[in-house]
Design an enzyme around this catalytic site. Structure first.
Site, short mmCIF file in Angstrom:
data_model
loop_
_atom_site.label_atom_id
_atom_site.label_comp_id
_atom_site.label_asym_id
_atom_site.label_seq_id
_atom_site.Cartn_x
_atom_site.Cartn_y
_atom_site.Cartn_z
N SER A 148 15.04 -40.71 30.21
CA SER A 148 14.89 -39.75 30.48
C SER A 148 16.19 -38.43 30.33
O SER A 148 16.91 -38.50 29.79
CB SER A 148 15.32 -40.28 32.06
OG SER A 148 15.36 -38.89 33.24
N TYR A 161 20.50 -44.57 38.22
CA TYR A 161 19.33 -43.83 37.33
C TYR A 161 19.93 -43.38 35.89
O TYR A 161 19.57 -43.12 35.35
CB TYR A 161 18.08 -43.09 37.96
CG TYR A 161 17.01 -43.05 36.73
CD1 TYR A 161 15.92 -43.84 37.04
CD2 TYR A 161 16.94 -41.70 36.60
CE1 TYR A 161 15.28 -43.71 36.57
CE2 TYR A 161 15.56 -41.20 35.75
CZ TYR A 161 14.63 -42.38 36.24
OH TYR A 161 13.69 -41.61 35.39
#
Length: 264
Positions: A148, A161
């Site tokens: 990501s 995350y």
């Protein structure tokens, strides 16, 4: 190499984690359409069966099994099933599965930390580790991590995350060098906001979408197929000299600095 072979995965085998939704499903379908035999997994048997039936109806060669990738013994069972399905050889491993809990750093519980880490990072590391013999046995192996842009720049999506995705980016580089002698390439794809179930609640908020689009030069949110196309390319013979790369699929987000239109 003949041109058609450079752009074909005929005869190749692939394992895609979390392949029944979003980016994972798009990757399964992309690889299968290029000719690969694909095995995927899902935590939900009913959802998996529905996808398998749909793929079969569309002529795609895909098998599947139930697996919670955050659980170690289930990961080991998944690799055993892939090994049996593909006669001990695996050409492609796509570490796609991921999860998130959005909250301020000081509010995370130890259980939430462990869940995000085990799902996003530990699963990818462990699956790559135990799939290594199969990838090496195939003679031509390719690993792709789904990371990501949160692993490249700060996002308000959560510090844990972001940490898992940053770790995947570096794991990509390490394995690319360590396993090159085994003819295993390792690359990573880092998407920005893509229309998937992981962020569907956020994308229902008009103000949030407007904020995302305002920072994205291409002026829109991405589609799963715009990620899966790059993933497939990184698995094709045509990309045989590409390894150790982290490639953003973000509409230009990560290169967008400050801009201001000066009035005459």
């Amino acid at each position: 190499m003949e041109t058609d072979k450079r752009w074909s995965l005929a005869g190749k085998t692939a394992l895609v984690t979390g392949g029944t939704r979003g980016i994972g499903r798009a990757v399964v379908e992309e690889l299968a359409k290029f000719g690969a035999k694909v095995h995927t997994c899902s935590r939900n048997q009913e959802e998996l069966n529905a996808c398998l039936n749909d793929w079969k109806a569309n002529g795609l060669v895909v098998s599947g099994s139930v697996c919670d990738a955050s659980v170690r013994d289930q990961r080991e069972k998944l690799i055993q099933e892939a090994s049996s399905a593909f006669s001990g050889k695996l050409n492609i491993l796509i570490n796609n599965v991921g999860t998130n809990v959005r909250k301020p750093t000081v509010e995370y519980s130890s259980e939430e930390y462990a869940k995000i880490m085990s799902t996003n990072l530990e699963s990818a590391f462990h699956l790559s580790q135990i799939a290594h013999p199969l990838l090496k046995a195939s003679g031509v192996g390719s690993i792709v991590f789904i990371s990501s842009v949160a692993g490249l720049v700060h996002l308000s999506s959560g510090s844990i995350y972001g940490a898992t995705k940053g770790a995947l980016n570096q794991l990509t580089r390490n394995l690319a060098c360590e396993w090159a002698s085994d003819n295993i390439r390792t690359n990573c794809v880092a998407p920005w906001y893509i229309k998937t179930s992981l962020v569907e609640t956020l994308l229902e908020k008009k103000e949030f979408v407007e904020a995302v689009v305002s920072r994205t030069p291409l002026g829109r949110v991405g589609e799963p197929e715009e990620v899966s196309s790059l993933v497939a390319f990184l698995c094709l013979p045509a990309s045989s000299y590409i390894t150790g790369q982290v490639i953003s699929v973000d509409g230009g987000f990560t290169v967008n600095g400050f801009s201001y239109a000066m009035k005459p």
